[in-house]
Design an enzyme around this catalytic site. Structure first.
Site, PDB file in Angstrom:
ATOM      1  N   ILE A 149      34.532  19.469  10.226  1.00  0.00           N
ATOM      2  CA  ILE A 149      33.339  19.944   9.546  1.00  0.00           C
ATOM      3  C   ILE A 149      32.168  18.985   9.755  1.00  0.00           C
ATOM      4  O   ILE A 149      31.025  19.402   9.921  1.00  0.00           O
ATOM      5  CB  ILE A 149      33.610  20.095   8.029  1.00  0.00           C
ATOM      6  CG1 ILE A 149      34.899  20.905   7.783  1.00  0.00           C
ATOM      7  CG2 ILE A 149      32.426  20.730   7.331  1.00  0.00           C
ATOM      8  CD1 ILE A 149      34.922  22.247   8.446  1.00  0.00           C
ATOM      9  N   GLU A 150      32.460  17.700   9.756  1.00  0.00           N
ATOM     10  CA  GLU A 150      31.411  16.691   9.847  1.00  0.00           C
ATOM     11  C   GLU A 150      30.794  16.594  11.240  1.00  0.00           C
ATOM     12  O   GLU A 150      29.580  16.521  11.396  1.00  0.00           O
ATOM     13  CB  GLU A 150      31.969  15.318   9.454  1.00  0.00           C
ATOM     14  CG  GLU A 150      32.148  15.114   7.969  1.00  0.00           C
ATOM     15  CD  GLU A 150      30.816  14.958   7.245  1.00  0.00           C
ATOM     16  OE1 GLU A 150      29.799  14.712   7.914  1.00  0.00           O
ATOM     17  OE2 GLU A 150      30.801  15.089   6.013  1.00  0.00           O
ATOM     18  N   SER A 151      31.638  16.534  12.257  1.00  0.00           N
ATOM     19  CA  SER A 151      31.134  16.159  13.591  1.00  0.00           C
ATOM     20  C   SER A 151      31.700  17.003  14.724  1.00  0.00           C
ATOM     21  O   SER A 151      31.425  16.708  15.886  1.00  0.00           O
ATOM     22  CB  SER A 151      31.491  14.694  13.866  1.00  0.00           C
ATOM     23  OG  SER A 151      32.911  14.533  13.897  1.00  0.00           O
ATOM     24  N   TYR A 174      29.066  23.455   2.718  1.00  0.00           N
ATOM     25  CA  TYR A 174      29.964  22.417   3.225  1.00  0.00           C
ATOM     26  C   TYR A 174      31.413  22.627   2.787  1.00  0.00           C
ATOM     27  O   TYR A 174      32.329  22.665   3.614  1.00  0.00           O
ATOM     28  CB  TYR A 174      29.451  21.056   2.756  1.00  0.00           C
ATOM     29  CG  TYR A 174      30.194  19.860   3.304  1.00  0.00           C
ATOM     30  CD1 TYR A 174      29.940  19.387   4.588  1.00  0.00           C
ATOM     31  CD2 TYR A 174      31.134  19.192   2.530  1.00  0.00           C
ATOM     32  CE1 TYR A 174      30.604  18.291   5.081  1.00  0.00           C
ATOM     33  CE2 TYR A 174      31.801  18.089   3.029  1.00  0.00           C
ATOM     34  CZ  TYR A 174      31.536  17.634   4.292  1.00  0.00           C
ATOM     35  OH  TYR A 174      32.202  16.543   4.789  1.00  0.00           O
TER      36      TYR A 174
END
Length: 430
Positions: free
Chosen positions: A132-134, A238
């Site tokens: 999800i982040e990167s 998110y």
């Protein structure tokens, strides 16, 4: 782990959450499902979906052939049909090749991340957060200056002991960044009374914003569960992104290309800095250790190095017979009368230890007329001013360097340049 107590740090963390990519899926409102807390989370719970005949015999996590299935067998958050989550599920399903790209990037690191999450007894869903982040891009930067798989901001990284220097950015180191991210998540979990949705949201936007949103809802007599909170748009998307990825894996609605459930990397002690005599031989090391911004100079980093398991013996042999460094790769300095290592080091923004390591010196004794190599992978360092019509691609192509190197050298979080910006470039004739 240190908790934040002072008003100054609380204010900074209010502003300094970790960044992630933007969402492209629609976000229709709906009432929220119940959220997991410490007491509600099952320990190493098997899939919520009806098992297929091949899954009647439950395997222990390490017995699976595929790391994705290892994760699937331990999913702990309760399934949800919330429309925000289902909208993200639909987005994933409409991009069938997405997981192919993710699995290629994740292959070297996912097993390690899973083991660290398991070792701490945390929900296995946290191992999906780099997705999800990167998108499992080790060199990812965000507009908030967050970096690496876990998109740590400089403030959070330094608070948890991650080193950031002109030579090394530990946010891109799988070991230090994973430790810091899981330390931070563990703190947030406790900070928000065992509510993982709140903790994960705070990881993205900062604990202050989440705490204020909860306080505001309680003051108005409203629900304080995640889906009811007034949070920035990015953060509202998110948590659903993470829950949607977990749902796809749980229900096997989408193909997750197999990643072998075995150790892919080894973390070896690095007692001192090392200068590689050829970067072509060690390209995998550069991929696994992107924190070293002036590769192949492995200086000023952590006391470890990450290697592919198949290269461990080769690396140990290399260190045992460390070859001389080819002087043609590096800047040279002729020692003058009155020079000392400390004077030369200060003149070139180095430490004496770095200079000694680079030249394989065992003492501080030097003689006028001798030549030292300087750990600058270039024939020259160029300060370049961005002009009209310039782009990262155009500059990289002109100077025969990579866009990713330019971004690393200058800590750029995006590709956009402005006329008059100053860029530092390290150029080589080789």
């Amino acid at each position: 782990m240190h908790f934040f107590r002072t008003p100054c740090l609380f204010f900074l963390l209010f502003l300094g959450g970790c960044a992630t990519t933007s969402d492209h899926s629609p976000q229709p409102p709906l009432s929220a499902p119940s959220e997991p807390t410490v007491s509600q989370l099952p320990q190493h719970k098997a899939s919520q979906s009806k098992p297929s005949p091949s899954e009647v015999i439950l395997l222990k996590p390490h017995q699976h052939n595929d790391v994705w299935q290892r994760i699937r067998s331990q999913l702990a958050f309760e399934p949800t049909q919330h429309k925000k989550v289902q909208a993200r599920v639909d987005w994933y399903m409409s991009h069938p090749n997405y997981m192919d790209v993710i699995s290629v990037r994740a292959a070297p690191f996912l097993h390690y991340v899973v083991e660290q999450v398991e070792r701490r007894g945390l929900p296995i869903e946290l191992a999906l957060m780099p997705l999800i982040e990167s998108d499992f891009n080790t060199s990812a930067y965000s507009h908030k200056h967050a970096s690496g798989l876990w998109q740590l901001t400089p403030l959070i990284a330094k608070h948890y002991g991650v080193k950031i220097s002109p030579w090394y950015d530990g946010r891109q180191d799988i070991v230090d960044a994973t430790n810091a991210a899981l330390d931070f998540l563990s703190y947030l979990h406790q900070r928000f009374d065992g509510n993982w949705y709140h903790a994960i949201a705070a990881y993205n936007t900062g604990e202050g914003r989440v705490a204020q949103a909860i306080k505001k809802n309680k003051r108005r007599g409203k629900s304080s569960d995640f889906f009811a909170l007034s949070l920035p748009k990015q953060t509202r998307h998110y948590v659903p992104k993470l829950l949607a990825a977990a749902q796809l894996l749980r229900e096997q609605k989408m193909k997750f290309p197999i990643i072998a459930n075995r150790k892919a990397i080894s973390v070896l002690t690095l007692k001192q800095g090392v200068i590689l005599n050829t970067d072509k031989q060690w390209q995998k090391i550069q991929t696994l250790n992107p924190g070293y911004t002036r590769f192949p100079a492995l200086l000023d980093g952590p006391k470890h190095i990450v290697l592919p398991v198949e290269q461990v013996k080769q690396w140990q042999g290399y260190l045992a017979k460390l070859p001389a460094m080819p002087s043609s790769q590096w800047q040279q300095y002729t020692i003058n009368r009155g020079d000392s290592l400390s004077v030369i080091a200060a003149r070139h923004a180095l430490s004496v230890a770095q200079l000694k390591t680079f030249n394989q010196l065992k003492s501080n004794n030097i003689r006028a007329g001798d030549t030292l190599l300087l750990p600058i992978l270039a024939d020259q360092q160029l300060d370049y001013t961005v002009r009209a019509g310039d782009s990262l691609w155009r500059i990289a192509n002109h100077f025969n360097v990579s866009i990713s190197d330019i971004k690393k050298w200058n800590a750029l979080s995006k590709d956009m340049l402005r006329i008059g910006d100053k860029l530092t470039l390290f150029l080589s004739n080789s």
